[in-house]
Design a protein around this motif. Sequence first.
Motif, PDB file in Angstrom:
ATOM      1  N   ARG A  27      81.416  21.273  -7.939  1.00 43.07           N
ATOM      2  CA  ARG A  27      81.350  20.205  -7.308  1.00 43.07           C
ATOM      3  C   ARG A  27      81.612  20.197  -5.775  1.00 43.07           C
ATOM      4  NH1 ARG A  27      80.695  15.376  -9.461  1.00 43.07           N
ATOM      5  NH2 ARG A  27      81.336  13.631  -8.175  1.00 43.07           N
ATOM      6  N   GLN A  73      78.442  21.224  -4.226  1.00 37.83           N
ATOM      7  CA  GLN A  73      77.229  20.256  -4.193  1.00 37.83           C
ATOM      8  C   GLN A  73      77.646  19.350  -3.295  1.00 37.83           C
ATOM      9  OE1 GLN A  73      77.223  18.187  -7.812  1.00 37.83           O
ATOM     10  NE2 GLN A  73      75.526  16.859  -7.220  1.00 37.83           N
ATOM     11  N   ASP A  74      78.776  19.082  -3.034  1.00 33.43           N
ATOM     12  CA  ASP A  74      79.252  17.975  -2.071  1.00 33.43           C
ATOM     13  C   ASP A  74      78.920  18.565  -0.672  1.00 33.43           C
ATOM     14  OD1 ASP A  74      80.299  16.364  -3.814  1.00 33.43           O
ATOM     15  OD2 ASP A  74      82.240  16.713  -3.595  1.00 33.43           O
ATOM     16  N   GLU A 125      75.129  18.390  -0.156  1.00 33.31           N
ATOM     17  CA  GLU A 125      74.917  16.872   0.241  1.00 33.31           C
ATOM     18  C   GLU A 125      75.016  16.544   1.395  1.00 33.31           C
ATOM     19  OE1 GLU A 125      76.775  14.670  -3.007  1.00 33.31           O
ATOM     20  OE2 GLU A 125      75.227  15.339  -4.396  1.00 33.31           O
ATOM     21  N   ASP A 158      75.017   6.065  -3.150  1.00 35.98           N
ATOM     22  CA  ASP A 158      75.060   7.101  -4.118  1.00 35.98           C
ATOM     23  C   ASP A 158      76.579   7.889  -4.255  1.00 35.98           C
ATOM     24  OD1 ASP A 158      72.502   7.361  -4.494  1.00 35.98           O
ATOM     25  OD2 ASP A 158      71.985   8.942  -3.085  1.00 35.98           O
ATOM     26  N   ARG A 159      77.235   7.771  -3.244  1.00 33.25           N
ATOM     27  CA  ARG A 159      78.811   8.238  -3.214  1.00 33.25           C
ATOM     28  C   ARG A 159      79.330   7.303  -3.872  1.00 33.25           C
ATOM     29  NH1 ARG A 159      77.781   9.130   2.509  1.00 33.25           N
ATOM     30  NH2 ARG A 159      79.311   7.246   2.912  1.00 33.25           N
ATOM     31  N   GLU A 211      78.441   5.319  -6.509  1.00 35.69           N
ATOM     32  CA  GLU A 211      78.142   5.362  -7.833  1.00 35.69           C
ATOM     33  C   GLU A 211      78.784   6.706  -8.447  1.00 35.69           C
ATOM     34  OE1 GLU A 211      73.695   5.261  -7.971  1.00 35.69           O
ATOM     35  OE2 GLU A 211      73.758   3.125  -8.345  1.00 35.69           O
ATOM     36  N   ARG A 212      78.701   7.897  -7.757  1.00 39.26           N
ATOM     37  CA  ARG A 212      79.321   8.913  -8.172  1.00 39.26           C
ATOM     38  C   ARG A 212      80.835   8.921  -8.153  1.00 39.26           C
ATOM     39  NH1 ARG A 212      77.277  12.146  -4.421  1.00 39.26           N
ATOM     40  NH2 ARG A 212      78.955  12.350  -3.188  1.00 39.26           N
ATOM     41  N   ARG A 213      81.316   8.173  -7.436  1.00 40.78           N
ATOM     42  CA  ARG A 213      82.961   8.014  -7.402  1.00 40.78           C
ATOM     43  C   ARG A 213      83.209   7.159  -8.610  1.00 40.78           C
ATOM     44  NH1 ARG A 213      84.682   7.249  -1.306  1.00 40.78           N
ATOM     45  NH2 ARG A 213      84.398   9.367  -0.632  1.00 40.78           N
ATOM     46  N   GLU A 258      81.716   6.928 -11.208  1.00 39.57           N
ATOM     47  CA  GLU A 258      80.888   7.593 -12.448  1.00 39.57           C
ATOM     48  C   GLU A 258      79.784   6.685 -13.096  1.00 39.57           C
ATOM     49  OE1 GLU A 258      84.034   9.081 -14.651  1.00 39.57           O
ATOM     50  OE2 GLU A 258      84.765  10.523 -13.361  1.00 39.57           O
ATOM     51  N   ALA A 278      76.546   7.103 -11.686  1.00 38.70           N
ATOM     52  CA  ALA A 278      75.212   7.504 -11.057  1.00 38.70           C
ATOM     53  C   ALA A 278      74.474   7.968 -12.609  1.00 38.70           C
ATOM     54  CB  ALA A 278      75.569   8.879 -10.477  1.00 38.70           C
TER      55      ALA A 278
END
Length: 79
Positions: free
Chosen positions: A17, A20-21, A24, A69-70, A72-74, A76, A78
């Motif tokens: 992760r 990946q961060d 990104e 996107d950030r 949605e990812r936070r 969860e 996405a």
Amino acid sequence: MSDNVDNLVLEHLRALRGGQDRIEGELREIGARLTSLEACTAGRRDGAHNYEEIIRQQSSIDQIKARIDRIERRLEIAG
């Protein structure tokens, strides 16, 4: 033994992760630099005012998309 395996898997997932961060973040930077280059190129062209405005708008859209996107990812969510 199972706890050790679970911890090891979680540790690897965290490392993935983090990587990946980082990737990104680098892609966002590359996108911003590309937008800057496009704007510079557009600025040098005669009658390119419209093109330059489109590039600025696209840059704003890209920034908003990255923020969504950030979020949605936070949260969860996405997809």
